[in-house]
Write an enzyme that holds these catalytic residues in place. Sequence first.
Site, mmCIF file in Angstrom:
data_model
loop_
_atom_site.group_PDB
_atom_site.id
_atom_site.type_symbol
_atom_site.label_atom_id
_atom_site.label_comp_id
_atom_site.label_asym_id
_atom_site.label_seq_id
_atom_site.Cartn_x
_atom_site.Cartn_y
_atom_site.Cartn_z
ATOM 1 N N ASP A 1 -6.975 -2.049 4.260
ATOM 2 C CA ASP A 1 -6.034 -3.076 3.831
ATOM 3 C C ASP A 1 -6.328 -4.442 4.451
ATOM 4 O O ASP A 1 -5.726 -5.440 4.044
ATOM 5 C CB ASP A 1 -4.600 -2.668 4.198
ATOM 6 N N ASP B 1 -1.279 -0.755 6.133
ATOM 7 C CA ASP B 1 -1.464 -0.240 7.492
ATOM 8 C C ASP B 1 -2.892 0.169 7.810
ATOM 9 O O ASP B 1 -3.249 0.314 8.970
ATOM 10 C CB ASP B 1 -0.559 0.971 7.719
ATOM 11 N N ASP C 1 0.872 -1.168 0.000
ATOM 12 C CA ASP C 1 0.000 0.000 0.000
ATOM 13 C C ASP C 1 0.916 1.227 0.000
ATOM 14 O O ASP C 1 2.094 1.111 0.369
ATOM 15 C CB ASP C 1 -0.877 -0.036 1.260
#
Length: 623
Positions: free
Chosen positions: A521, A517, A320
């Site tokens: 996600d 995080d 990410d």
Amino acid sequence: MTAKQKKTLIRIIAAAALFAAAFVIDRVFELAWYWRLAIFIVPYLAAGYDVLLEAAENIAHGQVFDENFLMAIASIGAIAIGEYPEAVAVMLFYQIGELFQSVAVGKTRRSISKLLDIRPEIARVQRNGEELEVDPSEVAVGETIIVRVGERVPLDGVIIEGNTSLNTSALTGESLPRDCGEGDNVISGSVNMGAVIYVRTTSLYENSTVARILELVESSAEKKSKAENFITQFARYYTPAVVISAVLLAILPPLLFSGEWAEWIRRALIFLVVSCPCALVISVPLSFFCGMGAASKRGILVKGSNYITALAKTGTAAFDKTGTLTEGSFTVSAVHSQSELAEAELLDIAAMAESYSNHPIAKSIVRAHGGHIDPARIGDIEELAGLGIRAFIDGAEVFAGNARLMEKAGVTAACSMGCLEHCAGTCVHIAKDGSYCGHIVITDTAKATAAQAMEGLTRLGVKKVMLTGDSDSVGREVAERFGIDEVHTELLPEDKVKIVEELLDKSQKSSLVFVGDGINDAPVLTRADVGIAMGALGSDAAVEAADVVLTDDDPAKVAEAITISRRTMRIVKQNIVFALAVKLAVLLLGALGIANMWLAVFADVGVSVIAILNALRAMRAQR
């Protein structure tokens, strides 16, 4: 060394001294068999009485086939055929091997259990003007706690008074203290090194960083790797097979080929001693345990040894962007009005629309606005995942979000490619009553170790992929800066899952790691072969869904985790190959009558000790 281990060591030394004395007497004097038995039975019982008792106890409970049974039957059999020194040696060296195992396991357990020392005993809380000492679990969110010099921070919170340095080494593996002051976040488990600080708590104890880490450590041993499960199953069927084979080796040659009973019984006993699976049963789990201990020293919490195996096979690492490769600390860098609205009015509308959102970008807009936001002007608000906000401001329908939201609202967004002609960053577009009003540019700071993280993965031969909901131009600019191989932009949470599944299909022989995080996600972390969460600042949902947690939010630790895992797996394979090769060689020599009981003892205890020492190499945490 524990008191029990010291007691065992003293017993081994005493038994060895008695054995040496008996050995000398046996060589100097020609004694009758009963006198030889008498002098050797003393060191034999001194060394192995507990093994005999445990074997008898296990047999009484129906648990016949274990290493105690093998050692007992092999040594008693050696006594029965008159090989008294060999019987004592079997028991004595077995105890030495057991002591090595106990010390090695204790060392690795202590290393991991150091993390348990971060559990805070008390919290000093201010209530009604008084300072009270209470259990951390009794402190509510929003209360003020006092942390004195040398004390552990009991709960996550924000400093409201005082400046200090915090030692976070037990959590992150970093030795340098972190300076912090008013307004800074503090995480539970860190040690106050500077001055007294007053902290407003932001979480309950059960949701705090320290509680999550302790839960991960305590549950990590429950998830075994395939190698460990194989060894456990292997030992369950292997031991009875060995006993049956030894019985057949002792009986069939004399019955079928007129062999000497004493000679074939001796070979069968050698076969039993050699085939004890101690080296595998001990060293394989110990290697994984040591690998997890090495990772924990570096602030990498692995939830089970099965993830060590998966990490070692990593072929692709997907990241990410926000909060993982960048700090996630957004600031408004530019406001561009493309309507009759002044820039201040555009920011005012955006701040009202974003005022109820917890998204970091929304918070940055409200922070940049800085003024009073009148709730009476705000009507219904709807947060659209991966798109933005739909709100009613002063009765007008307002959309604030990315270019895809503008398309959904039927509005053409100017500069929808990310406003790179103004400033590299993320655009939040504003539309009001079907008309485009302008956009706000948000910038994020790259993490200091992001480029280092990508370089580390490149050296390991891992393909690097970035998945982000950000605009295509911003995503590609970040990917180019960090040297990322493949980038996918403008993704909704469900799009990330879809792309991860596509990547999984392409990397069937290797593992796919996803690092993230945020709460968005969590589905991707669960879907990947190994989900790695940023633990210090990551959301509870991400930490819960992940298989590995990085306690200091450092993306460079991903390459470290893979390196430690690959090293651990190399040691596991070395131990398996070494143990099986030596045992098979000595089994063959024993069956042919070439190997004696001393060589059999080495093939069992000696191999176990060497395998244990090799496993301990995995404990070294190297950067």
